[in-house]
Design a protein around this motif. Structure first.
Motif, PDB file in Angstrom:
ATOM      1  N   PHE A  70      -5.015  31.525 -92.127  1.00  0.00           N
ATOM      2  CA  PHE A  70      -4.605  32.913 -92.595  1.00  0.00           C
ATOM      3  C   PHE A  70      -3.405  32.614 -93.732  1.00  0.00           C
ATOM      4  O   PHE A  70      -3.270  33.161 -94.823  1.00  0.00           O
ATOM      5  N   LEU A  71      -2.347  31.926 -93.077  1.00  0.00           N
ATOM      6  CA  LEU A  71      -1.171  31.801 -94.063  1.00  0.00           C
ATOM      7  C   LEU A  71      -1.460  30.988 -95.079  1.00  0.00           C
ATOM      8  O   LEU A  71      -0.688  30.715 -96.351  1.00  0.00           O
ATOM      9  N   GLY A  72      -2.635  30.135 -95.038  1.00  0.00           N
ATOM     10  CA  GLY A  72      -3.059  29.085 -95.963  1.00  0.00           C
ATOM     11  C   GLY A  72      -3.958  29.787 -96.872  1.00  0.00           C
ATOM     12  O   GLY A  72      -4.361  29.256 -98.058  1.00  0.00           O
ATOM     13  N   ASP A  73      -4.381  31.085 -97.039  1.00  0.00           N
ATOM     14  CA  ASP A  73      -5.342  31.836 -97.903  1.00  0.00           C
ATOM     15  C   ASP A  73      -4.443  32.076 -99.027  1.00  0.00           C
ATOM     16  O   ASP A  73      -3.225  32.324 -99.249  1.00  0.00           O
ATOM     17  N   GLN A  74      -5.187  31.636-100.316  1.00  0.00           N
ATOM     18  CA  GLN A  74      -4.474  31.686-101.708  1.00  0.00           C
ATOM     19  C   GLN A  74      -4.036  33.117-101.857  1.00  0.00           C
ATOM     20  O   GLN A  74      -2.679  33.129-102.572  1.00  0.00           O
ATOM     21  N   THR A  75      -4.657  34.121-101.418  1.00  0.00           N
ATOM     22  CA  THR A  75      -4.194  35.568-101.794  1.00  0.00           C
ATOM     23  C   THR A  75      -2.839  35.911-101.045  1.00  0.00           C
ATOM     24  O   THR A  75      -1.953  36.572-101.453  1.00  0.00           O
ATOM     25  N   VAL A  76      -2.788  35.343 -99.743  1.00  0.00           N
ATOM     26  CA  VAL A  76      -1.765  35.382 -98.763  1.00  0.00           C
ATOM     27  C   VAL A  76      -0.358  34.768 -99.549  1.00  0.00           C
ATOM     28  O   VAL A  76       0.830  35.097 -99.536  1.00  0.00           O
ATOM     29  N   ARG A  77      -0.884  33.545 -99.854  1.00  0.00           N
ATOM     30  CA  ARG A  77       0.366  32.602-100.296  1.00  0.00           C
ATOM     31  C   ARG A  77       0.907  33.224-101.778  1.00  0.00           C
ATOM     32  O   ARG A  77       2.079  33.038-102.037  1.00  0.00           O
ATOM     33  N   ASP A  78      -0.048  33.919-102.450  1.00  0.00           N
ATOM     34  CA  ASP A  78       0.415  34.505-103.702  1.00  0.00           C
ATOM     35  C   ASP A  78       1.639  35.615-103.429  1.00  0.00           C
ATOM     36  O   ASP A  78       2.422  35.873-104.136  1.00  0.00           O
ATOM     37  N   ILE A  79       1.169  36.399-102.348  1.00  0.00           N
ATOM     38  CA  ILE A  79       1.537  37.363-102.036  1.00  0.00           C
ATOM     39  C   ILE A  79       3.377  36.896-101.414  1.00  0.00           C
ATOM     40  O   ILE A  79       4.497  37.422-101.729  1.00  0.00           O
ATOM     41  N   ASP A 109       0.121  11.527 -94.555  1.00  0.00           N
ATOM     42  CA  ASP A 109      -0.729  10.281 -94.463  1.00  0.00           C
ATOM     43  C   ASP A 109      -1.435  10.264 -93.164  1.00  0.00           C
ATOM     44  O   ASP A 109      -1.072  10.121 -92.185  1.00  0.00           O
ATOM     45  N   VAL A 110      -2.876  10.683 -93.386  1.00  0.00           N
ATOM     46  CA  VAL A 110      -3.547  10.861 -92.096  1.00  0.00           C
ATOM     47  C   VAL A 110      -4.103   9.289 -91.448  1.00  0.00           C
ATOM     48  O   VAL A 110      -4.660   9.631 -90.233  1.00  0.00           O
ATOM     49  N   ASP A 111      -3.951   8.283 -92.094  1.00  0.00           N
ATOM     50  CA  ASP A 111      -4.007   6.917 -91.512  1.00  0.00           C
ATOM     51  C   ASP A 111      -2.924   6.820 -90.621  1.00  0.00           C
ATOM     52  O   ASP A 111      -2.944   5.918 -89.477  1.00  0.00           O
ATOM     53  N   ILE A 112      -1.728   7.543 -90.813  1.00  0.00           N
ATOM     54  CA  ILE A 112      -0.714   7.097 -89.484  1.00  0.00           C
ATOM     55  C   ILE A 112      -0.562   8.325 -88.758  1.00  0.00           C
ATOM     56  O   ILE A 112      -0.347   8.401 -87.493  1.00  0.00           O
ATOM     57  N   ASN A 113      -0.787   9.635 -89.277  1.00  0.00           N
ATOM     58  CA  ASN A 113      -0.693  10.921 -88.371  1.00  0.00           C
ATOM     59  C   ASN A 113      -2.030  11.387 -88.592  1.00  0.00           C
ATOM     60  O   ASN A 113      -2.358  12.246 -89.348  1.00  0.00           O
ATOM     61  N   LYS A 114      -2.612  11.117 -87.557  1.00  0.00           N
ATOM     62  CA  LYS A 114      -4.283  11.545 -87.437  1.00  0.00           C
ATOM     63  C   LYS A 114      -4.704  12.952 -88.018  1.00  0.00           C
ATOM     64  O   LYS A 114      -5.610  13.324 -88.849  1.00  0.00           O
ATOM     65  N   TYR A 115      -3.876  14.020 -87.288  1.00  0.00           N
ATOM     66  CA  TYR A 115      -4.251  15.155 -87.505  1.00  0.00           C
ATOM     67  C   TYR A 115      -3.188  16.073 -88.567  1.00  0.00           C
ATOM     68  O   TYR A 115      -3.179  17.239 -88.293  1.00  0.00           O
ATOM     69  N   ASP A 116      -2.512  15.197 -89.413  1.00  0.00           N
ATOM     70  CA  ASP A 116      -1.815  15.962 -90.217  1.00  0.00           C
ATOM     71  C   ASP A 116      -2.408  16.587 -91.338  1.00  0.00           C
ATOM     72  O   ASP A 116      -2.493  16.201 -92.364  1.00  0.00           O
ATOM     73  N   THR A 117      -2.700  18.021 -91.086  1.00  0.00           N
ATOM     74  CA  THR A 117      -3.497  18.741 -91.872  1.00  0.00           C
ATOM     75  C   THR A 117      -2.607  19.686 -92.453  1.00  0.00           C
ATOM     76  O   THR A 117      -2.805  21.023 -92.679  1.00  0.00           O
ATOM     77  N   LEU A 118      -1.338  19.542 -92.701  1.00  0.00           N
ATOM     78  CA  LEU A 118      -0.251  20.512 -93.226  1.00  0.00           C
ATOM     79  C   LEU A 118       0.016  20.433 -94.812  1.00  0.00           C
ATOM     80  O   LEU A 118       1.152  20.864 -95.101  1.00  0.00           O
ATOM     81  N   CYS A 119      -0.897  19.990 -95.564  1.00  0.00           N
ATOM     82  CA  CYS A 119      -0.771  20.203 -97.131  1.00  0.00           C
ATOM     83  C   CYS A 119      -0.191  21.635 -97.587  1.00  0.00           C
ATOM     84  O   CYS A 119       0.622  21.612 -98.392  1.00  0.00           O
ATOM     85  N   GLN A 120      -0.745  22.407 -96.933  1.00  0.00           N
ATOM     86  CA  GLN A 120      -0.349  24.033 -97.380  1.00  0.00           C
ATOM     87  C   GLN A 120       1.203  24.194 -97.100  1.00  0.00           C
ATOM     88  O   GLN A 120       1.934  24.775 -97.725  1.00  0.00           O
ATOM     89  N   SER A 121       1.483  23.627 -95.985  1.00  0.00           N
ATOM     90  CA  SER A 121       2.982  23.717 -95.555  1.00  0.00           C
ATOM     91  C   SER A 121       3.894  22.893 -96.231  1.00  0.00           C
ATOM     92  O   SER A 121       4.851  23.262 -96.816  1.00  0.00           O
ATOM     93  N   TYR A 122       3.484  21.647 -96.403  1.00  0.00           N
ATOM     94  CA  TYR A 122       3.982  20.821 -97.431  1.00  0.00           C
ATOM     95  C   TYR A 122       4.445  21.465 -98.874  1.00  0.00           C
ATOM     96  O   TYR A 122       5.431  21.275 -99.356  1.00  0.00           O
ATOM     97  N   SER A 123       3.273  22.077 -99.321  1.00  0.00           N
ATOM     98  CA  SER A 123       3.235  22.618-100.708  1.00  0.00           C
ATOM     99  C   SER A 123       4.403  23.608-100.762  1.00  0.00           C
ATOM    100  O   SER A 123       4.855  23.809-101.968  1.00  0.00           O
ATOM    101  N   LEU A 124       4.574  24.541 -99.564  1.00  0.00           N
ATOM    102  CA  LEU A 124       5.450  25.548 -99.849  1.00  0.00           C
ATOM    103  C   LEU A 124       6.834  24.907 -99.711  1.00  0.00           C
ATOM    104  O   LEU A 124       7.888  25.286-100.321  1.00  0.00           O
ATOM    105  N   LEU A 125       7.130  23.817 -98.803  1.00  0.00           N
ATOM    106  CA  LEU A 125       8.330  23.291 -98.773  1.00  0.00           C
ATOM    107  C   LEU A 125       8.762  22.872-100.200  1.00  0.00           C
ATOM    108  O   LEU A 125      10.088  22.542-100.668  1.00  0.00           O
ATOM    109  N   LEU A 126       7.855  22.162-100.869  1.00  0.00           N
ATOM    110  CA  LEU A 126       8.038  21.431-102.259  1.00  0.00           C
ATOM    111  C   LEU A 126       8.538  22.775-103.169  1.00  0.00           C
ATOM    112  O   LEU A 126       9.289  22.663-103.999  1.00  0.00           O
ATOM    113  N   TYR A 127       7.676  23.833-103.107  1.00  0.00           N
ATOM    114  CA  TYR A 127       7.557  24.812-104.062  1.00  0.00           C
ATOM    115  C   TYR A 127       9.215  25.387-103.856  1.00  0.00           C
ATOM    116  O   TYR A 127       9.840  25.852-104.823  1.00  0.00           O
TER     117      TYR A 127
END
Length: 222
Positions: A35-44, A101-119
């Protein structure tokens, strides 16, 4: 209690804890990644709810590579057209920050959260050490803090209603409630107050124990 009984009891307790993390993982995927990773929601979020005074990036979604088993991968594009990525993938007009790095943290699917922290220039305050569980924990706490600020804004609720984000057609097409089973095709609630409540629940669970799902092998830790 015999040694065998203690061992059996420990295994059952450990299995229950691991199951709790798996349940959290599905809930997180439903309300944070999906939900929060949806592009429309992120644009808002970045254009209306929490605009950046010194805007340096644009949000962008690309096809994920084999490391993420397909799907989508959230990145940023800077003013020179260079992709800013949370993984360690560098080159070809791309800068990899090395936090994910999913080789280290297997279920780290947090790219959309990382991208907001970068933003919002938050992730830049940290050094990329995916194998450092303490650093990985602190970064996740920054994600939780940011999401709480966003979703508990009255403007967030207003924009969700004004833009008709939770219309049935959208929910049926994009957002399925997989909290109980990953095979679910039941849409999430169409009530924004319920959605905000569920996101807050997810954030609370993330803070209390869910961070372990994204750390190491995703198992319960002492």
């Amino acid at each position: 209690m015999t040694k065998y009984q203690r061992k059996t009891r420990f295994k059952k307790r450990r299995h229950g804890c691991d199951k709790k993390l798996e349940d959290f993982g599905r809930k997180h995927y439903t309300y944070i990644n999906s939900f929060l990773g949806d592009q429309t929601v992120r644009d808002i979020i970045v254009n209306d709810v929490k605009p950046c005074d010194d805007k340096k990036y644009e949000l962008y979604v690309e096809h994920a590579n084999d490391s993420f088993e397909g799907g989508s991968h959230h990145v940023l594009i800077d003013q020179n057209g260079v992709i800013q990525c949370s993984t360690n993938e560098d080159g070809n007009n791309r800068v990899g920050y090395g936090f994910q790095d999913v080789d280290i943290n297997k279920y780290d699917t947090l790219c959309q959260s990382y991208s907001l922290l970068l933003y919002y220039n938050i992730l830049q305050n940290y050094t990329a050490k995916p194998s450092d569980s303490e650093s990985h924990y602190r970064i996740q706490m920054e994600m939780i803090k940011l999401y709480r600020e966003i979703i508990n804004s009255e403007l967030f609720r207003k924009k969700m209603k004004d833009e008709g984000i939770l219309l049935y057609a959208n929910r049926k097409a994009y957002w399925h409630d997989i909290e109980r089973t990953s095979e679910s095709k039941i849409p999430i609630s169409g009530d924004i107050n319920t959605i905000v409540m569920k996101i807050n629940e997810t954030l609370d669970e993330w803070e209390l124990y869910g961070y372990m799902w994204f750390t190491g092998d995703g198992k319960w830790q002492k």
